[in-house]
Each structure stands twice: as C-alpha cells, then as structure tokens.
Design a protein around this motif. Sequence first.
Motif, PDB file in Angstrom:
ATOM      1  N   TYR A 277       0.846  -1.206   0.000  1.00  8.11           N
ATOM      2  CA  TYR A 277       0.000   0.000   0.000  1.00  8.11           C
ATOM      3  C   TYR A 277       0.878   1.251   0.000  1.00  8.11           C
ATOM      4  O   TYR A 277       0.656   2.182  -0.780  1.00  8.11           O
ATOM      5  CB  TYR A 277      -0.910  -0.015   1.234  1.00  8.11           C
ATOM      6  CG  TYR A 277      -1.872   1.142   1.298  1.00  8.11           C
ATOM      7  CD1 TYR A 277      -3.193   0.983   0.913  1.00  8.11           C
ATOM      8  CD2 TYR A 277      -1.469   2.393   1.750  1.00  8.11           C
ATOM      9  CE1 TYR A 277      -4.090   2.040   0.959  1.00  8.11           C
ATOM     10  CE2 TYR A 277      -2.352   3.465   1.805  1.00  8.11           C
ATOM     11  CZ  TYR A 277      -3.666   3.268   1.412  1.00  8.11           C
ATOM     12  OH  TYR A 277      -4.538   4.323   1.454  1.00  8.11           O
TER      13      TYR A 277
ATOM     14  N   ILE B  45      -5.456   0.551   5.605  1.00  7.80           N
ATOM     15  CA  ILE B  45      -5.996  -0.750   5.177  1.00  7.80           C
ATOM     16  C   ILE B  45      -7.055  -1.221   6.174  1.00  7.80           C
ATOM     17  O   ILE B  45      -8.120  -1.719   5.776  1.00  7.80           O
ATOM     18  CB  ILE B  45      -4.866  -1.796   5.040  1.00  7.80           C
ATOM     19  CG1 ILE B  45      -3.887  -1.384   3.946  1.00  7.80           C
ATOM     20  CG2 ILE B  45      -5.441  -3.173   4.739  1.00  7.80           C
ATOM     21  CD1 ILE B  45      -2.631  -2.237   3.888  1.00  7.80           C
TER      22      ILE B  45
ATOM     23  N   SER C 222       0.959   4.091  -2.888  1.00  6.03           N
ATOM     24  CA  SER C 222       0.089   5.223  -2.547  1.00  6.03           C
ATOM     25  C   SER C 222       0.541   6.556  -3.149  1.00  6.03           C
ATOM     26  O   SER C 222      -0.262   7.457  -3.325  1.00  6.03           O
ATOM     27  CB  SER C 222      -0.030   5.350  -1.024  1.00  6.03           C
ATOM     28  OG  SER C 222       1.260   5.583  -0.482  1.00  6.03           O
TER      29      SER C 222
END
Length: 466
Positions: free
Chosen positions: A293, A318, A297
Amino acid sequence: MALRFYNTLSQQVEEFSPARDNTVRMYTCGPTVYDFAHIGNFRTFTFVDLLRKCLRANGFLLDHVMNITDVDDKIIRNAVAQHKSLDDYTAVYTKAFLEDCDTLRLERPERLVPATAHIDDMVAAIERLTAGSHTYTSDGSTYFRIATFPGYGKLSHNDFSGNLAGARVDVDEYEKADARDFALWKAPKEGEPAWQTPIGPGRPGWHIECSVMAIKYLGDTLDLHAGGVDLVFPHHENEIAQSESLTGKPFARFWLHAEFLMVEGQKMSKSLGNYFTLRDVVAKGHSPEAIRYLLASVPYRKQLNFTFDGLKSAATAIDRLRNFKLRLESESYPEGLNEQLAGRTAAAVEAFGNSLNDDLNTAEALAAVFEYVRDANSAMDSGEFRGGNAAPALAFLDRFDSIFKVLQPTVVANEILDSEVESMIAERAAAKKSKNFARADQIREQLLEQGIILEDTKSGVRWKRK
Ligand code: AMP
Ligand code: ZN
C-alpha cells in the motif's frame, strides 16, 4: 477518461493505446540477481504491477517481457569469490526475488527471461551491429560507437552533439550525463567465467540483453518500455541506440519511469547502505499489504520518502477499508435504495477510474475511495444506508482491490484458518446458549491469543485478525 501516460521520450502526457490488435507489447527492466532486492527496487516493481492492472482495466491484453539480469560485474565478482558457478550463485537470488514478488502480490509478466539463456541471440545482434559499422573492438571487447547513432540523447534530452566521439567505458552504469562508447561484449579478466563465441570469449554487457530480448519476443517497436528513473541514462539511451541501429525503427512508443524510494533525502540503494530488503521489513512485523500500500500510494512520478511511520499509517488505512467491508458484509440494513448514496457511489467509482487513467494518479484514486468510505460510514451511522446500497459499495471495494490488492490479510504459516475461527465461534455461541459463560469467555481468550478479535453486534458476532 481515456488512459494517458507521461512519456519520457516526448516529455508530454499522451493518450495511450497499443499499436496493434489490442495487445500491449511491453518490456520492463528486471532485477540484477546478485543479492536480495530492497524495497526501493520494489517500488519500481510495484509500479509495474499497478501499470499492468490499469492497462487490463482498460480492456487491453498484455504481452509483457521482463528480464532477469543473471550475469554482470557484481554477479561475477561475488560468484568467483564464493567459488560458485554463475548459475548456482544467481539461482538463490532469482528464487528469492520471485518469492518476494509473491509476498507483495506482484503478478508475473507473461515472459520472465534470463539473460544467460539468450547469449547466442546477443552475439548475433552484435555481429549485425558490426556489419553495420556501429562497433569497434579493443583488447578483445566490443564497443558500440555512439557517434554512428545521431539520435543519441533523445530520451534523456541531453545534447551530446559536442562530445560524441572517442571516450569509452567498461562499466555498465555511469552517472555523468556524458556520452561514452559502451561495451556490448566484454572480454574476460583473469579467472572470470566466459562464453566461447564467434566474437571471442567473454560475456555480454548489460544494455544489449534488454534490446535483444525485447525485440526477440515483442518485435521491433514496443508499445511501452518502463523502469526506474535511474535507467533513463545510460541504460535506456543505450538500448535505443542499439535497437534502432539494428532495426531502423523506433524502439518504443512510450517510455515510463518510476521515481525513487528515498530515505532521509537520499535514494535508497545498496551502495549507500540505507536500504531495507522486503524480508527485513516483514521480519520487523510489518504486513506485506502495508508495504504494498505504501509503495503504491504515492504516484510513481513523485519521489516517496520511506519511514516506518508511513508504514504504520498504511496499515491503519488498510484497517479502515477492511472494517468498512466487514460492516457491509455483516450488518443488516433497511430494505430499499438510498438514491443519493447510489449516485455518490457511482461518482466515486468514476473518480477512481479517472484518477488511475490520469497517468496512474494513485493518490487521487485513494482519496476517492476514502472520501466515499467516510460518507458511506456516516450514512450507516445515521440509518440512511439501505440494503440496496451494499452491493454497489462492495463492488467498488472489489474494483479498488483488483488494483491495490491489500484487503485480504496475508496468512502466515501456523496461523489459524478462517474455518477454524468460524467453528470456534459456533462453539462459543452454543456455550452461551447453554449458559456456559465460562467456556464462552475461554474461547474468546483463546482466539485473542491467536490474534482474532471478536465483536458482538446486533446482527451477530463479527471477527477480524489483529
Ligand atoms: P537493479 O536490480 O539494481 O537492476 O534494479 C532493479 C530496479 O529497481 C530498476 O528498475 C531500478 O531503477 C529500480 N530501483 C533501484 N533503486 C530504486 C529506488 N531507490 N527507488 C525506486 N526504484 C529503484
Ligand atoms: Zn533494461
């Protein structure tokens, strides 16, 4: 919005579609397997994974080639020092790289090709370059004469017109924006392994492997070529010079480059020693999803500063999405459809797709998701969320996760399985029903020890992993 990318070659954002039959012929530079890859390397490989998924989301098919550089200066040095064959030495790190890709949920390219399986093709290409007067030899090595390629500099936008002649370089990577004749074929030094070939004993330079394998599998002109920004010069500039000298055609239509993962203002790199391997970070207790992530991102053309706080925020983000999903799946809502919220969902789905199509703007795509989750959560709190709004919300989360791939927790070996949790929850419910509260509490404690959190809600028991 149609898919568009910033093309390093034209220095413009351009609409992208493949040249032929809906299939994207793409090549991305792979790892040099001399050690474990660090999370800086994986920023670039994660970008490539997002790129693949976005291309497919636009309805394109993929023919993607990635090389494994399993012969180079560092590999030879280390293999010789450890008295190992090149194959034995690199097999360990190739395997580790593929395992790490699986950990980060990176898709395999359609073709993963090791350089050492293509030595004959490289020798043949060097012979053709020689026949076209693009090379010269010195001390048993063959060099590309960049003065024979007037377009040299067109990717890195350097004007080399003043210094195209003369100097040459034996190492594959060099920092200065200075034109150098580079090695296509390197004569072996004392004690080094070598291939015996018609152009003499030795081994290929790094640049020729990518040109040769790209053209072999994908044809003279690729739709797209990508890698980290440090590859623009000299590696990709040299790939263009070799390839276009071989074919007389443009080598790639689109060139995409991912910016660096940074640590305190410096590029994460082996040579600076400021790096973490993926295994280091996972061993510190961070989930692969949080790492993925974080790497995904920040839009790929922006530098991303790596911090452990950043990883924690990624894990929190998350969790927020997983909790929302759990809420959608486990709570019951009044029948019907909240039309306004349905419109809000459709707008969020569109914003998500448009942001990704805008040169993979992952930050904006995530903002579209989180703003929507905030609104949907408040509609749930205020009782305005209806049963009919749940399926589109779940479909949006699926769409998000088809690109970001973070919602499913990584199952660690020895971890309790979902089915085991469910059966313990059923046992707990039965214990409660028969008023055996001690047993019910014991089961809750047991599950907690295994990282499972139970929540008793109006609509039954919900559980999640810590
Ligand atoms: P290598 O294994 O050294 O050939 O590198 C593999 C890939 O990682 C290349 O595409 C590099 O451009 C990329 N890379 C290396 N360091 C970083 C970094 N700090 N951030 C992002 N990409 C990187
Ligand atoms: Zn390459």
